[in-house]
Scaffold this active site. Structure first.
Site, PDB file in Angstrom:
ATOM      1  N   HIS A 306       0.758  -1.275   0.009  1.00  0.00           N
ATOM      2  CA  HIS A 306       0.008   0.085   0.096  1.00  0.00           C
ATOM      3  C   HIS A 306       0.791   1.244   0.005  1.00  0.00           C
ATOM      4  O   HIS A 306       1.988   1.078   0.570  1.00  0.00           O
ATOM      5  CB  HIS A 306      -0.832   0.189   1.195  1.00  0.00           C
ATOM      6  N   ASP A 364      -7.669  -4.264  -0.649  1.00  0.00           N
ATOM      7  CA  ASP A 364      -8.212  -4.359  -1.948  1.00  0.00           C
ATOM      8  C   ASP A 364      -8.417  -5.816  -2.346  1.00  0.00           C
ATOM      9  O   ASP A 364      -9.357  -6.335  -2.814  1.00  0.00           O
ATOM     10  CB  ASP A 364      -7.463  -3.747  -3.132  1.00  0.00           C
TER      11      ASP A 364
END
Length: 429
Positions: A306, A364
């Protein structure tokens, strides 16, 4: 609050700049007068080292893997609360009392219907339009249907617009889904909670009764909580920038949704699922792992690592548990895509390459798997993200409107084009 000052040397001139400190997190250098004092701007592509505003809503510590809503750890909110409680917290700054929660839930529930003429508005879209294209258009159109709550200088109208968007976003998202699959719209039902109502509007059909699975409803509610806000990300910054011009709230949220649609932002879980489809089967994983480790290969593992979290994404820990709860509830054991996902998860949590580079599965990765298992097509993933993030956008917009130091956004630039030159008539060019 202001603390000490910092000094900058520019062409032999010393410039003093105040250092401001927050309640937690890094301090900031106030460069507001830098241009006036030096004739120079700062250069910060992506604004990754720039604090564009002062906020009390969300705090992220990417190095430690911390996410706080109004000071409360995301883990506690997702484990013990529900989405509407989180909405109240983000909007009002405190967790609601029992009576405040009941009143807030009642008001949201009874604002879920949209103007009946909006159903005809949907008919103007192609039947195969992407749900996010429909969402961006219909959110913006709300300012035409609800123009009695577009005066941003009126606190009451701001409140009404906020409640309308939180309440009606699930209805619009469900309508976008139903339209693209060719099924009739399903009206909201006031006897159901927020997330159960949304599931029913998406998956019920007139031909038979629909019973909401409480495990799936709770899982989706948790997904909404985890996506409700995430500090000054691209879409939130877009909402603030649009709002700084005085644009009406519906237009601002539509702008945020348009930004969210980008594959590097809200489309990341859709991209992660497409990657799983590309890999195809567990047997192909070693080949793709080798490609991911090869610096010269353009292939990248989507849903790992991330930009902000240099440690494990705290939301991913919650989503990992939620994903497996959903898969167990649905009894999904022979889906090749999920087999690939579970094996990739195992490798990423045990392979030294991923551990050293901190390429852990992110939210995600897990949310894409979960939403697919629930029956949502990949094209709906970003629309669900927009539904959840709406409250964060509204809270940030409301905070910006009420900030006396707020001015219209106007980033500067480093110009590298042609210098001043004379216009030549077309016959002499």
């Amino acid at each position: 609050m202001s603390g000490t000052t910092s000094q900058l040397q520019v062409d032999g001139k010393t410039v003093d700049m105040a250092i401001k400190t927050g309640s937690i997190g890094p301090s900031v250098i106030d460069i507001g007068k830098l241009y006036a004092q030096t004739g120079m701007f700062t250069y910060d592509p992506g604004f990754t080292s720039t604090a564009a505003c002062e906020s009390q809503i969300t705090y992220i510590d990417g190095d430690e893997g911390v996410l706080l809503y109004r000071g409360y750890p995301i883990e506690q909110l997702a484990e013990h609360g529900d989405f509407l409680e989180t909405c109240y917290l983000l909007l009002e700054g405190e967790l609601p009392t029992a009576s405040q929660k009941a009143d807030f839930d009642y008001r949201v529930t009874r604002h879920t219907m949209v103007h009946e003429q909006m159903a005809r508005f949907f008919q103007g879209f192609r039947r195969d339009a992407h749900p996010m294209a429909v969402m961006v258009g219909s959110i913006g159109a709300m300012s035409a249907f609800y123009h009695d709550s577009t005066d941003i200088s009126d606190p009451h109208q701001r409140m009404v617009a906020s409640m309308r968007m939180i309440a009606k976003m699930p209805t619009l998202a469900a309508m976008a889904y139903k339209y693209t699959v060719g099924q009739p719209f399903v009206y909201p039902l006031n006897s159901l909670d927020y997330t159960s109502n949304f599931l029913r509007m998406c998956f019920a059909v007139p031909a038979e009764e629909y019973k909401v699975n409480p495990v799936l409803s709770r899982a989706l509610d948790r997904i909404f909580i985890l996506h409700a806000d995430h500090e000054q990300n691209a879409s939130t910054s877009t909402v603030r920038l649009a709002g700084s011009s005085g644009a009406n709230p519906f237009a601002c949220i539509a702008a945020g949704a348009a930004c969210l649609w980008g594959p590097a932002h809200g489309g990341a879980n859709e991209a992660a699922l497409k990657m799983l489809e590309e890999i195809g089967s567990v047997d192909n994983i070693p080949k793709y792992i080798a490609k991911a480790k090869d610096k010269n290969d353009p292939f990248r593992l989507m849903g790992f690592g991330h930009r902000v979290y240099k440690n494990y994404d705290p939301r991913a820990k919650i989503m990992q548990k939620t994903t497996h709860e959903v898969l167990n509830e649905l009894g999904i054991k022979d889906d090749p895509l999920l087999d690939v996902a579970i094996e990739l998860e195992r490798i990423a949590l045990s392979d030294s390459y991923f551990i050293e580079k901190k390429l852990y599965p992110n939210i995600d990765f897990y949310s894409g798997i979960t939403l697919k298992a629930m029956g949502f097509p990949t094209s709906m993933f970003t629309a669900l993200f927009a539904l959840a993030r709406t409250v964060g956008w509204i809270a940030q917009w409301k905070e910006m409107i009420e900030d006396p130091s707020q001015r219209i956004g106007r980033p500067r630039q480093l110009y590298t084009g042609a210098p001043a030159r004379e216009y030549a008539p077309i016959g002499r060019r």
